[in-house]
Motif scaffolding. Structure first.
Motif, PDB file in Angstrom:
ATOM      1  N   ARG A  49       0.682  -1.427  -0.028  1.00 31.64           N
ATOM      2  CA  ARG A  49       0.007  -0.159  -0.077  1.00 31.64           C
ATOM      3  C   ARG A  49       0.771   1.176  -0.132  1.00 31.64           C
ATOM      4  N   ARG A  50       1.931   1.268   0.704  1.00 33.48           N
ATOM      5  CA  ARG A  50       2.852   2.394   0.625  1.00 33.48           C
ATOM      6  C   ARG A  50       3.422   2.481  -0.505  1.00 33.48           C
TER       7      ARG A  50
ATOM      8  N   GLU B 125       1.922   4.403  -3.030  1.00 29.14           N
ATOM      9  CA  GLU B 125       1.754   5.882  -2.358  1.00 29.14           C
ATOM     10  C   GLU B 125       3.195   6.386  -3.138  1.00 29.14           C
TER      11      GLU B 125
END
Length: 542
Positions: A77-78, A81
């Motif tokens: 998920r990071r 980003e």
């Protein structure tokens, strides 16, 4: 277009083109923004036993439940980003072995993984995971492969160096034998043929080819000095225009004979640089002579000197042969020549520009070259730092002319080379000097000890069998106080800076390296004797 289809195509393209080929020994998994697997490489398939149809299009967390179980989903998920996450060691069996039984191909290994965002035109469109086996065996194999690659590169470099050496030796042999052929040929003609006509043409050829060999030897010695760190500069603050003009004066006759237009343009405000005049002129002359050599008849060479703030730019541009893009990076390399074949049109050892770069860099400057290609000319630019020091006038060397320049001066000439001794004796007598010769240091010492001939100056070789010139001059100075003050010139083939220092320390006033210009030897003798006589006149007991 469906954005999912577009992103999938971009991912597949980026992954396959940039990574799959280069990292075949590591695992690669590519997902889209929804973390659906869109591509993987054979390494992953070999370590899981799963087929492509069982994986592509499925959620990464479904294919490998251990990701979520170990809390690794946060890393993905990071990554979406824009962060790069590195997991070192212990990242075991990322994917489930699937249909394959446990065995060497699916055994747990120590792994590391890099999870990173996958970008398409600056936007995150998915993730890529690179898995690397870091177990001891694999690391050892990888290091071995790396060493093999390094060894192979070293072998290629050694082969290139050997080839370059062989080409250089062949070129050196050619460059030595060619002028020797002309020298020996004309010498034999002048000696044996009474109908050879005026000897002027033969003498001109002999002198020109002898000078060619001298430049060859000096280039080799200069390069050896630079490589060994022994090249020394005699730096003065000088107007760079005078140095450039002196180089032009040397090149101009050759350009005129070849019908190459040689023009120049200097700034009115003469930039001052800290330079060894002779060395800087040598460097600039190398570039100019190359420009003339590689410019065909009817072409042009233009030289300019322009000051730009704290730097002076010396530019030599020609309309000649030009430089191919493949050779341009090697122009300033030692022994490199664009054409080293036996059919090459221009001679040389490939040292001139290498020496030029070294000399310019020793002056704190830089040199670069531009060319639009073959037959489109070239442009060399030399950049030197400008000096704020006061200008030092540089006087050109004087040359004595035949006549009575040395009338009333007696010379003891000591040299074991009969030909060299005879040549210099003939020349000095032509200037009006009284000359007594000796073929060894012992013979020279005996002449002085006999007391029947007291010279005004001693000219001695250094390297002589039975007793060298250093021991000779020390023995001379021990004869009497008069001989301790007597001016002496070391005339020698030992031409290194340390040889000059040693000669002066032994008692010589001047050190002149062979081969010598007899006119300069005569001028040196005249100046030394005049200075010695003036000293005796004002200080008779000195």
């Amino acid at each position: 277009m469906n954005p999912t289809v577009r992103d999938t195509n971009s991912l597949l393209h980026l992954a396959s083109e940039r990574w799959f080929g280069e990292l075949a020994d590591r695992g690669i998994i590519v997902t889209d923004e929804a973390l659906l697997v869109r591509a993987w490489n054979p390494w992953i398939a070999a370590h899981t036993g799963l087929t492509t149809s069982e994986v592509i299009g499925r959620s990464l967390f479904e294919v490998s439940p251990t990701i979520a179980a170990r809390g690794l989903d946060e890393h993905y998920r990071r990554a979406l980003e824009g962060e790069v996450r590195v997991l070192a060691h212990g990242f075991h069996k990322l994917l489930i072995p699937g249909r394959r039984p446990a065995g060497p191909g699916v055994a747990e290994t120590t792994q590391s993984a890099r999870i990173m965002p996958l970008l398409d035109r600056g936007h995150v469109v998915g993730t890529m995971t690179i898995i690397e086996d870091v177990s001891e065996r694999v690391v050892s194999e990888r290091e071995l492969r790396a060493q093999i690659v390094i060894a192979e590169r070293a072998r290629v470099v050694a082969e290139d160096a050997s080839k370059l050496k062989d080409e250089f030796l062949a070129t050196l042999s050619h460059e030595i034998r060619t002028p020797l052929n002309a020298v020996l040929g004309w010498t034999q003609i002048l000696r044996t043929r009474t109908n050879a006509g005026s000897p002027d043409r033969g003498l001109e050829v002999i002198e020109r080819n002898a000078m060619s060999q001298l430049r060859l030897v000096e280039d080799l010695l200069d390069m050896a000095r630079i490589v060994s760190g022994k090249l020394r500069l005699d730096v003065k603050s000088v107007d760079v225009r005078s140095i450039v003009q002196a180089a032009i004066d040397v090149v101009e006759p050759g350009a005129a004979a070849k019908r190459v237009s040689l023009t120049s343009q200097f700034d009115d405000d003469g930039p001052v640089v800290n330079a060894d005049v002779d060395r800087l002129q040598q460097a600039i002359w190398n570039v100019m002579s190359n420009a003339v050599k590689f410019t065909p008849s009817g072409g042009a060479v233009h030289v300019s000197v322009v000051r730009a703030a704290s730097v002076v730019d010396i530019t030599i541009a020609d309309s000649g042969q030009g430089i191919g893009s493949d050779f341009l990076p090697y122009v300033f390399d030692r022994f490199r020549q664009a054409d080293s074949s036996t059919s090459r049109r221009h001679g040389g050892l490939g040292l001139g520009l290498a020496l030029t770069r070294q000399i310019i860099e020793l002056h704190g400057g830089a040199i670069d070259v531009e060319s639009d290609g073959i037959d489109r000319g070239s442009r060399f630019s030399i950049h030197l730092p400008v000096s704020d020091a006061p200008l030092v006038a540089v006087e050109p060397p004087t040359r004595a002319s035949f006549g009575d320049a040395l009338t009333g001066i007696s010379v003891l000439l000591v040299d074991d080379s009969e030909d060299g001794r005879e040549m210099l004796e003939f020349a000095l007598r032509g200037y009006g000097a009284t000359v007594v010769t000796a073929a060894s240091s012992d013979a020279g010492l005996s002449t002085l000890q006999a007391g029947t001939f007291v010279p005004d100056v001693i000219v001695s070789d250094i390297g002589m069998p039975g007793g060298d010139g250093y021991a000779f001059i020390r023995q001379v100075q021990e004869l009497s106080s008069a001989y301790r003050r007597m001016p002496a010139i070391a005339l020698t083939a030992y031409a290194e800076p340390e040889d000059r220092i040693r000669a002066l320390a032994a008692g010589y006033r001047l050190h002149l390296p062979k081969p010598v210009d007899p006119a300069l030897v005569a001028d040196s003798i005249g100046q030394l004797v005049a200075a010695d006589r003036a000293l005796r006149e004002h200080h008779p007991h000195a």
